[in-house]
Scaffold this active site. Structure first.
Site, PDB file in Angstrom:
ATOM      1  N   ASN A   9     -43.050  34.728 -37.739  1.00  0.00           N
ATOM      2  CA  ASN A   9     -41.879  34.770 -38.230  1.00  0.00           C
ATOM      3  C   ASN A   9     -41.214  33.738 -38.881  1.00  0.00           C
ATOM      4  O   ASN A   9     -41.218  32.658 -37.998  1.00  0.00           O
ATOM      5  CB  ASN A   9     -40.862  35.322 -37.076  1.00  0.00           C
ATOM      6  CG  ASN A   9     -39.306  35.166 -37.299  1.00  0.00           C
ATOM      7  OD1 ASN A   9     -38.914  35.156 -38.437  1.00  0.00           O
ATOM      8  ND2 ASN A   9     -38.488  35.312 -36.214  1.00  0.00           N
ATOM      9  N   GLU A  97     -31.934  35.763 -32.491  1.00  0.00           N
ATOM     10  CA  GLU A  97     -31.156  34.707 -33.235  1.00  0.00           C
ATOM     11  C   GLU A  97     -30.015  35.635 -34.009  1.00  0.00           C
ATOM     12  O   GLU A  97     -29.124  35.054 -34.184  1.00  0.00           O
ATOM     13  CB  GLU A  97     -31.970  33.828 -34.261  1.00  0.00           C
ATOM     14  CG  GLU A  97     -32.769  32.605 -33.421  1.00  0.00           C
ATOM     15  CD  GLU A  97     -33.967  32.245 -33.901  1.00  0.00           C
ATOM     16  OE1 GLU A  97     -34.293  32.590 -35.180  1.00  0.00           O
ATOM     17  OE2 GLU A  97     -34.779  31.638 -33.248  1.00  0.00           O
ATOM     18  N   SER A 217     -42.565  30.720 -27.978  1.00  0.00           N
ATOM     19  CA  SER A 217     -43.279  29.579 -27.571  1.00  0.00           C
ATOM     20  C   SER A 217     -44.964  29.790 -27.643  1.00  0.00           C
ATOM     21  O   SER A 217     -45.235  29.114 -26.679  1.00  0.00           O
ATOM     22  CB  SER A 217     -42.698  28.562 -26.583  1.00  0.00           C
ATOM     23  OG  SER A 217     -41.567  28.248 -27.120  1.00  0.00           O
TER      24      SER A 217
HETATM   25  C1  PEP Z   1     -39.442  33.852 -32.670  1.00  0.00           C
HETATM   26  O1  PEP Z   1     -38.510  33.277 -33.199  1.00  0.00           O
HETATM   27  O2  PEP Z   1     -39.668  35.035 -32.679  1.00  0.00           O
HETATM   28  C2  PEP Z   1     -40.220  33.018 -31.755  1.00  0.00           C
HETATM   29  C3  PEP Z   1     -41.092  33.651 -30.919  1.00  0.00           C
HETATM   30  O3  PEP Z   1     -40.096  31.577 -32.048  1.00  0.00           O
HETATM   31  P1  PEP Z   1     -41.168  30.470 -31.197  1.00  0.00           P
HETATM   32  O4  PEP Z   1     -42.452  31.115 -31.441  1.00  0.00           O
HETATM   33  O5  PEP Z   1     -41.011  29.151 -32.067  1.00  0.00           O
HETATM   34  O6  PEP Z   1     -40.523  30.379 -29.960  1.00  0.00           O
END
Ligand code: PEP
Length: 276
Positions: A9, A97, A217
């Site tokens: 993403n 988000e 993460s």
């Molecule tokens: C996301 O926004 O879907 C996401 C998992 O971000 P990150 O891997 O940076 O935590």
């Protein structure tokens, strides 16, 4: 056996030149991976570029959202049908988000989901609790609530489309997104199993087939422990999707987990032959 799925993403990142470098690198490195499907979800304006660069590759592409409307006087909205014209396989729906910044409700997320399905896209429907909700022992309740419209709200026709286009669920604990703090494999597995159980309330066969991916993460250093869990079928990656090496590493780890699972399955099937 469910294939793993690793999706990037990109959020609000990218530029024509950088994208070209990143996509070409992924293309070079991500082919012939056993048991893993890969995809990138980019900003709308780069879908054409993704289509151009990835059409002869095994990497799929998708949008990060689609409108709840199909057509009309809705300035700046982009419909599912429009993104489908750019060869998208996937669209993310209900990312936290969006839920937080744009106050998207479960009802709006469900409308977007339906539009995606009617346009022949595979929705990646995101659910997940905040830190306060987890601390208040409400994680399962929140996720159940977010899943209700998907499990019980879709009529038979829409549910059949969800099966036909292999709808994906992404469990993304909000407290783990972009924080560097991931859910433990046990926490994630427990929630994935819970989600699968909910889907089984409506359709047992689909519950076995549907891919439930983890997001929050995920990085090369924690991917193996997460992806080797029985109900974690892949990852939705934010930060790690912007670094070619990390994305590729995670896809390779996913393939290794798939192969290990297949080997265990095969060996448990083997019937010992005893000579008389
Ligand atoms: C996301 O926004 O879907 C996401 C998992 O971000 P990150 O891997 O940076 O935590």
């Amino acid at each position: 056996m469910r294939e793993k799925l690793v999706i990037g993403n990109w959020k609000l990142h990218g530029g024509l030149l950088e994208n070209q470098g990143l996509l070409n690198r992924l293309k070079q490195e991500l082919h012939d991976l056993d048991g893993v499907a890969t995809a990138v979800c980019l900003p709308y304006v780069y879908l054409y570029q993704a289509q151009d660069l990835l059409q002869d590759s095994s990497i799929a592409w998708g949008a990060q959202n689609v409108s709840q409307f199909t057509e009309g006087a809705f300035t700046s909205c982009i419909s599912a049908k429009m993104v489908a014209e750019f060869g998208c396989t996937y669209t993310i729906i209900g990312h936290s988000e969006r839920r937080a910044l744009k106050l998207e409700s479960n009802q709006v997320a469900t409308k977007r989901l339906l539009n995606a399905l009617h346009a022949g896209l595979t929705p990646i429907f995101c659910v997940g609790e905040t830190q306060d909700e987890r601390d208040g022992n409400m994680a399962e309740l929140i996720v159940r609530n977010q899943m209700l419209n998907v499990v019980y709200g879709l009529d038979d026709e829409a549910f059949a489309l969800a099966k036909k286009f292999n709808m994906v669920i992404a469990y993304e604990p909000v407290w783990a997104i972009g924080t560097g703090e991931h859910a433990t494999p046990e926490q994630a597995q427990r929630m994935h199993a819970f989600i699968r159980m909910m889907i089984a309330e409506r359709d047992r066969e689909f519950a076995e087939q549907i891919r439930i991916v983890y997001g929050g993460s995920m990085a090369p250093k924690n991917a193996y422990s997460l992806l080797s869990m029985p109900d974690i079928d892949g990852g939705l990656l934010g930060r790690a999707a912007l670094v070619a090496e990390d994305f590729v590493d995670i896809c390779k780890i996913a393939s290794r987990c798939y192969q290990q699972k297949t080997a265990v399955r095969e060996s448990s099937r083997a019937v010992p032959v005893f000579e008389a």
